[in-house]
Write an enzyme that holds these catalytic residues in place. Structure first.
Site, PDB file in Angstrom:
ATOM      1  N   GLU A  99      33.439  57.183  38.060  1.00 23.48           N
ATOM      2  CA  GLU A  99      32.360  58.009  38.619  1.00 23.48           C
ATOM      3  C   GLU A  99      31.527  57.271  39.663  1.00 23.48           C
ATOM      4  O   GLU A  99      30.302  57.372  39.655  1.00 23.48           O
ATOM      5  CB  GLU A  99      31.452  58.509  37.484  1.00 23.48           C
TER       6      GLU A  99
HETATM    7  C1  TNX Z   1      31.902  60.497  31.441  1.00 25.18           C
HETATM    8  S1  TNX Z   1      34.313  59.053  30.779  1.00 25.18           S
HETATM    9  C2  TNX Z   1      31.664  59.135  31.596  1.00 25.18           C
HETATM   10  C3  TNX Z   1      30.544  58.533  30.867  1.00 25.18           C
HETATM   11  C4  TNX Z   1      29.779  59.533  30.061  1.00 25.18           C
HETATM   12  C5  TNX Z   1      30.747  60.485  29.401  1.00 25.18           C
HETATM   13  C6  TNX Z   1      30.106  61.440  28.470  1.00 25.18           C
HETATM   14  C7  TNX Z   1      33.784  58.109  31.807  1.00 25.18           C
HETATM   15  C8  TNX Z   1      34.676  57.098  32.279  1.00 25.18           C
HETATM   16  N1  TNX Z   1      32.518  58.280  32.245  1.00 25.18           N
HETATM   17  O1  TNX Z   1      29.708  57.861  31.762  1.00 25.18           O
HETATM   18  O2  TNX Z   1      29.048  58.863  29.105  1.00 25.18           O
HETATM   19  O3  TNX Z   1      31.419  61.201  30.407  1.00 25.18           O
HETATM   20  O4  TNX Z   1      31.066  62.152  27.741  1.00 25.18           O
END
Ligand code: TNX
Length: 497
Positions: free
Chosen positions: A312
């Site tokens: 992300e």
């Molecule tokens: C996505 S999964 C994220 C996390 C959040 C999560 C909550 C991922 C690699 N990144 O930063 O905590 O969703 O479900």
């Protein structure tokens, strides 16, 4: 527990063993039985002591551990390392007769996994210190067992909410019961930096001072972290530290303005948004920072892996992201660690052998495998322990939908992404993000009973697995989880005993 309670049947074991053949009799463990271990020194001896302590603390027995040659005394538990290549690094063979319990493995890790099977064949009260169950009986027969995948993990997000050393060690013990072998610690995020770094002390002094909702946060000193790693290692669990970058870094940026592009430190963050922070990937100072952190984390971590997150990174330009991953990968390599990151790493050039953790975008994950990456499978719709069980769950998120116990069990890590082959899959991991989880009781409520299902997917063959058969076995674990004091969710659809 009544003294005449029937010992658990072989098919109560989770994860399901490769082959289990009951013989119809019973072995009775006497209070002064011997645990005879060969070799008596080193890891095998320590594993034998672990078994003795487990039994002694609930029963008040005085099982003694020792070496021994020739025929073991009647009533003994025999643990033995042997040149049985076919058992692999974690496999074991367990033979129970009315006279002896004999556990054989190639490695001490295999003895440890086999002990978890013995444990599950003993009455549930063996899990409760001071319970004094007895007599302790085990059904006779033979179990031959080894895992399908070498990577069977759980991830704890200690950044959104902080969990102390004791809590993490308890979680490791619960993982170990189900033969999991990787603890991924998500140590840094926007809301907190949780591992002390000597060369950058404000990361924890400032960056570790709060958490989601504005609580006090916290962090591990190097000694705390070593204590977690050592405890995990005594349970044959490898700790994989994650330092998330270039995104999910607000706590670091708040601590050191020089890591931002405009030189201005943001405030600490206690909300639950994602994708807004980035290290300044075009500044040399950033790479000095990354080198220092990676050097210190690598030095504290005996396991071979270092996780750099990479997820992300919406506040990082794509070309800069690719250049950043290339440089950081080289830094990780230079410190002798194998690189792992979330699937987004597939957007960068990867060396073959890089490990990529799949969570939701099959296209990027496939791009990574095309570049020679190996996969750890954590599909959010199946393996995310922070998803609500159903819309009425008091804890958890719902962005990937709801995941009931069946959804978490009823899938296959290799079949999950079309075109991926068994060779490309290292294993499975269940992430537990902690935006909504404040206590270890909350953690247990989300992990149990879904985590044992993920453990079975990682350990047991796909052929012959079925939800209808599994849910019976899971229901039979109710008394054991209660004896352990686990705050598990009494999921409907499971015939709890
Ligand atoms: C996505 S999964 C994220 C996390 C959040 C999560 C909550 C991922 C690699 N990144 O930063 O905590 O969703 O479900």
């Amino acid at each position: 527990m009544s003294p005449t309670a029937a010992p658990p049947p072989f098919d109560a074991v989770i994860p399901k063993p490769v082959a289990a053949v009951p013989a119809g009799g019973v072995f009775t463990l006497s209070p002064d039985a011997r645990i005879v271990v060969t070799p008596a020194s080193g890891d095998a001896g320590r594993v034998a002591s672990y078994l003795a302590e487990l039994v002694n603390r609930s029963t008040g027995y005085e099982l003694q551990v020792g070496g021994g040659r020739g025929t073991p005394p009647a009533g003994a538990i025999v643990l033995r390392l042997q040149e049985r290549r076919a058992l692999g690094a974690e496999g074991y063979e367990l033979r129970v007769t009315p006279e002896h319990v004999t556990l054989v493995a190639l490695r001490a890790a295999g003895l440890f996994r086999g002990i978890q099977t013995i444990r599950q064949l003993l009455p549930p009260a063996v899990e409760r210190p001071g319970a004094r169950p007895g007599p302790l009986r085990i059904r006779t027969g033979t179990i031959r067992d080894r895992p399908r995948f070498p990577w069977r993990g759980a991830m704890l997000d200690v950044a959104r909410h902080f969990f102390g050393v004791r809590d993490v060690q308890r979680f490791v013990d619960l993982m170990a019961l189900y033969k999991l072998n990787v603890l991924h610690l998500h140590l840094t995020d926007d809301q907190g930096w949780r591992l002390a770094i000597r060369s950058w002390p404000r990361l924890t002094a400032h960056g570790g001072s709060t958490q989601v909702g504005g609580g006090r946060g916290g962090f591990y000193t190097a000694a705390d972290y070593r204590a977690i790693v050592a405890y995990a290692s005594s349970r044959y669990v490898t700790v994989v530290p994650e330092i998330d970058m270039p995104g999910h870094t607000n706590a670091a940026l708040a601590s050191y303005p020089e890591l931002t592009c405009n030189g201005v430190a943001p405030s600490l963050y206690t909300g639950i948004e994602v994708g807004f922070s980035s290290l300044c990937t075009t500044k040399e100072r950033t790479y000095e920072f990354v080198s220092d952190v990676v050097r210190e984390v690598a030095a504290l971590t005996p396991g071979p892996y270092l996780h750099i997150g990479g997820d992300e990174a919406k506040a990082t330009k794509p070309a800069e992201y690719r250049a950043f991953v290339r440089r950081v990968a080289a830094i990780v390599r230079a410190h002798g660690k194998r690189l792992i990151g979330w699937e987004e790493l597939g957007r960068a050039d990867l060396r073959p052998g890089t490990i990529v953790q799949h969570w939701h975008d099959e296209r990027v994950t496939r791009r990574a495998t095309a570049r020679g990456a190996k996969l750890v499978m954590s599909p959010a719709t199946r393996a995310y322990l922070d998803m609500k069980y159903d819309p009425s769950s008091p804890l958890g998120l719902q962005w990937a939908g709801t995941t009931d116990v069946r959804d978490a069990y009823d899938w296959d890590p290799v079949a999950q992404i079309p075109g991926v082959s068994e060779r490309q899959v290292l294993g499975v991991e269940a992430p537990l993000w902690s935006e909504t989880l404040r206590t270890i009781g909350d953690v247990e409520h989300m992990a149990f009973p879904r985590l044992p299902g993920i453990a079975e997917i990682g350990w047991s063959r796909a052929a012959g697995r079925s939800w209808n058969e599994y849910r019976e076995r899971l229901g039979a674990h109710g008394p054991r989880l209660r004896a352990l004091g686990v705050n598990f969710y009494r999921a409907p659809g499971v015939p709890w005993r």
